[in-house]
Design a protein around this motif. Structure first.
Motif, PDB file in Angstrom:
ATOM      1  N   LYS A 199       0.705  -1.208   0.415  1.00  0.00           N
ATOM      2  CA  LYS A 199       0.356  -0.381  -0.554  1.00  0.00           C
ATOM      3  C   LYS A 199       0.654   1.367   0.315  1.00  0.00           C
ATOM      4  O   LYS A 199       0.783   2.210  -0.531  1.00  0.00           O
ATOM      5  CB  LYS A 199      -0.724  -0.323   1.140  1.00  0.00           C
ATOM      6  CG  LYS A 199      -1.782   1.573   1.055  1.00  0.00           C
ATOM      7  CD  LYS A 199      -2.831   1.054   2.483  1.00  0.00           C
ATOM      8  CE  LYS A 199      -3.453   2.143   2.901  1.00  0.00           C
ATOM      9  NZ  LYS A 199      -4.731   2.041   1.322  1.00  0.00           N
ATOM     10  N   SER A 202       1.158   2.519  -3.747  1.00  0.00           N
ATOM     11  CA  SER A 202       0.705   2.905  -4.852  1.00  0.00           C
ATOM     12  C   SER A 202       0.220   4.201  -5.002  1.00  0.00           C
ATOM     13  O   SER A 202       0.070   4.936  -6.018  1.00  0.00           O
ATOM     14  CB  SER A 202      -0.608   2.920  -3.483  1.00  0.00           C
ATOM     15  OG  SER A 202      -1.213   3.783  -2.487  1.00  0.00           O
ATOM     16  N   GLU A 203       0.007   4.813  -4.000  1.00  0.00           N
ATOM     17  CA  GLU A 203       0.364   6.684  -4.173  1.00  0.00           C
ATOM     18  C   GLU A 203       1.248   6.953  -5.473  1.00  0.00           C
ATOM     19  O   GLU A 203       0.790   7.472  -6.181  1.00  0.00           O
ATOM     20  CB  GLU A 203       0.648   7.485  -2.629  1.00  0.00           C
ATOM     21  CG  GLU A 203      -0.045   9.056  -3.546  1.00  0.00           C
ATOM     22  CD  GLU A 203      -0.534   9.571  -4.446  1.00  0.00           C
ATOM     23  OE1 GLU A 203      -0.403  10.776  -4.915  1.00  0.00           O
ATOM     24  OE2 GLU A 203      -1.628   9.404  -4.442  1.00  0.00           O
ATOM     25  N   ARG A 206       0.389   5.746  -9.030  1.00  0.00           N
ATOM     26  CA  ARG A 206      -0.288   6.184  -9.482  1.00  0.00           C
ATOM     27  C   ARG A 206       0.169   7.603 -10.097  1.00  0.00           C
ATOM     28  O   ARG A 206      -0.283   8.020 -10.982  1.00  0.00           O
ATOM     29  CB  ARG A 206      -1.604   6.434  -8.364  1.00  0.00           C
ATOM     30  CG  ARG A 206      -2.756   7.899  -8.864  1.00  0.00           C
ATOM     31  CD  ARG A 206      -3.552   7.922  -7.893  1.00  0.00           C
ATOM     32  NE  ARG A 206      -2.629   9.540  -7.460  1.00  0.00           N
ATOM     33  CZ  ARG A 206      -2.309  10.347  -8.187  1.00  0.00           C
ATOM     34  NH1 ARG A 206      -3.093  10.839  -9.143  1.00  0.00           N
ATOM     35  NH2 ARG A 206      -2.175  11.468  -7.025  1.00  0.00           N
ATOM     36  N   ALA A 236      -1.411  -1.961  -4.090  1.00  0.00           N
ATOM     37  CA  ALA A 236       0.738  -1.255  -5.060  1.00  0.00           C
ATOM     38  C   ALA A 236      -0.339  -0.377  -5.771  1.00  0.00           C
ATOM     39  O   ALA A 236      -0.682   0.793  -6.342  1.00  0.00           O
ATOM     40  CB  ALA A 236       1.752  -1.801  -5.241  1.00  0.00           C
ATOM     41  N   ALA A 237      -1.537  -1.695  -6.566  1.00  0.00           N
ATOM     42  CA  ALA A 237      -2.625  -0.967  -7.535  1.00  0.00           C
ATOM     43  C   ALA A 237      -3.494  -0.135  -7.214  1.00  0.00           C
ATOM     44  O   ALA A 237      -4.335   0.464  -8.284  1.00  0.00           O
ATOM     45  CB  ALA A 237      -2.643  -2.359  -8.587  1.00  0.00           C
ATOM     46  N   GLU A 238      -3.364   0.126  -5.866  1.00  0.00           N
ATOM     47  CA  GLU A 238      -5.794   0.325  -5.557  1.00  0.00           C
ATOM     48  C   GLU A 238      -5.921   1.269  -5.662  1.00  0.00           C
ATOM     49  O   GLU A 238      -7.040   2.121  -6.198  1.00  0.00           O
ATOM     50  CB  GLU A 238      -5.736   0.473  -3.854  1.00  0.00           C
ATOM     51  CG  GLU A 238      -4.608   0.795  -3.238  1.00  0.00           C
ATOM     52  CD  GLU A 238      -4.525   0.951  -1.555  1.00  0.00           C
ATOM     53  OE1 GLU A 238      -5.303   0.179  -1.232  1.00  0.00           O
ATOM     54  OE2 GLU A 238      -4.417   2.119  -0.832  1.00  0.00           O
TER      55      GLU A 238
END
Length: 240
Positions: A199, A202-203, A206, A236-238
Motif C-alpha cells: 500500500k 500505491s500513491e 499512481r 500497490a495498484a489500488e
C-alpha cells in the motif's frame, strides 16, 4: 505499457521471476540489470527456485547491478552488490566473470562511472529490472535528477535515507551518496520490468504511471518507454 496485478505477495514474486526466466529461456546470453531493495528479495528467491526446479541454464547471461552505496565494499553484507550476488546471482549460477557492478570504492568515482558506461555500451541491456522508491526514484535517481544523465554519483534524498534506516540500523548510518545507472541509460534498455508492492507504493505508482512526466517523479519517464511491463500486487495498484 503492460500492467500485471497479482492478488497476493507470493503471486507477485512468482510473476516477476517468470518474466526474468522467460527472457533467459528466449535468449540465454541476455544482459539483465538487477535491482536491490526489499521489493526484489522475494523475486530473487523465486527466481532461484525456478532455476532449481526447471534446471534453467543462466550461465550464459550477463548481469549488471543498478546502483550501489558509495564507500561500501562489495563484501559488505549491507551493500547492494553483496545482497544481489548472494540472493540471486550465485544461486542461479551466473558466472562470476559475467557479473558487473559499479566500483563504489574507487578513488575517482567519475572515472568509475565512465568505466561502467563503457561496459553498458559493450553489453546493451535486454531487460532492466527496477523497483520504485516511495519518492519515485528509480535506481538512486532521486527527484530532481535530470533525465539526460548516464551513470553518475548522487546525494541520497532524506526520504531515501529514512526508508533505508532500518536496514542500516539508523538514519545516520546510511551512506550519504550512491552511484547509479542514470535515467538516459535506463531508457536505452530494450525492455523494462518495474516492480511495486504494498500500500505504501500505491500513491507514487499512481503519480508515476498516470501523472505528468517530470523529474519530480523520476519513474514517470518510464511512460515513454516502448516496452514497459509493470507488475504489482493489489495494494500497490489500488489507486490506478
Amino acid at each position: 505499457m503492460r500492467i500485471i496485478v497479482e492478488d497476493t505477495e507470493e503471486q507477485f514474486h512468482i510473476a516477476a521471476a517468470l518474466e526474468v526466466t522467460k527472457q533467459v529461456v528466449a535468449k540465454p546470453e541476455s544482459v539483465i540489470t538487477f535491482a536491490g531493495g526489499e521489493t526484489t528479495v522475494g523475486v530473487h528467491r523465486e527466481l532461484a527456485q525456478l532455476c532449481r526446479q526447471w534446471r534453467i541454464d543462466f550461465s550464459k547471461m550477463k548481469a549488471f547491478t543498478l546502483d550501489e552505496y558509495v564507500g561500501l565494499s562489495p563484501d559488505d553484507p549491507r551493500s547492494v552488490s553483496y545482497r544481489i550476488r548472494h540472493q540471486v546471482l550465485n544461486p542461479i549460477g551466473v558466472q562470476s566473470d559475467h557479473i558487473y557492478m559499479p566500483d563504489s570504492m574507487a578513488e575517482d568515482l567519475q572515472q568509475a562511472c565512465s568505466t561502467y558506461d563503457r561496459l553498458l555500451d559493450e553489453y546493451p541491456v535486454d531487460l532492466e529490472i527496477l523497483g520504485i522508491g516511495s519518492n519515485g526514484h528509480i535506481g538512486f535517481n532521486e527527484p530532481g535528477t535530470p533525465f539526460h544523465l548516464d551513470t553518475h554519483v548522487i546525494h541520497l534524498a532524506s526520504r531515501t535515507t529514512q526508508d533505508k534506516a532500518g536496514f542500516f540500523g539508523a538514519v545516520g548510518s546510511v551512506p550519504e551518496q550512491g552511484i547509479t545507472v542514470g535515467i538516459r541509460r535506463i531508457m536505452r534498455s530494450k525492455q523494462i520490468l518495474l516492480l511495486a508492492k504494498g500500500k505504501g507504493k500505491s500513491e507514487i505508482i499512481r503519480r508515476a504511471l498516470l501523472g505528468p512526466i517530470t523529474t519530480d517523479v523520476p519513474a514517470s519517464v518510464l511512460q515513454l518507454h516502448p516496452s514497459l511491463t509493470i507488475i504489482m500486487d493489489k495494494a500497490a495498484a489500488e489507486l490506478l
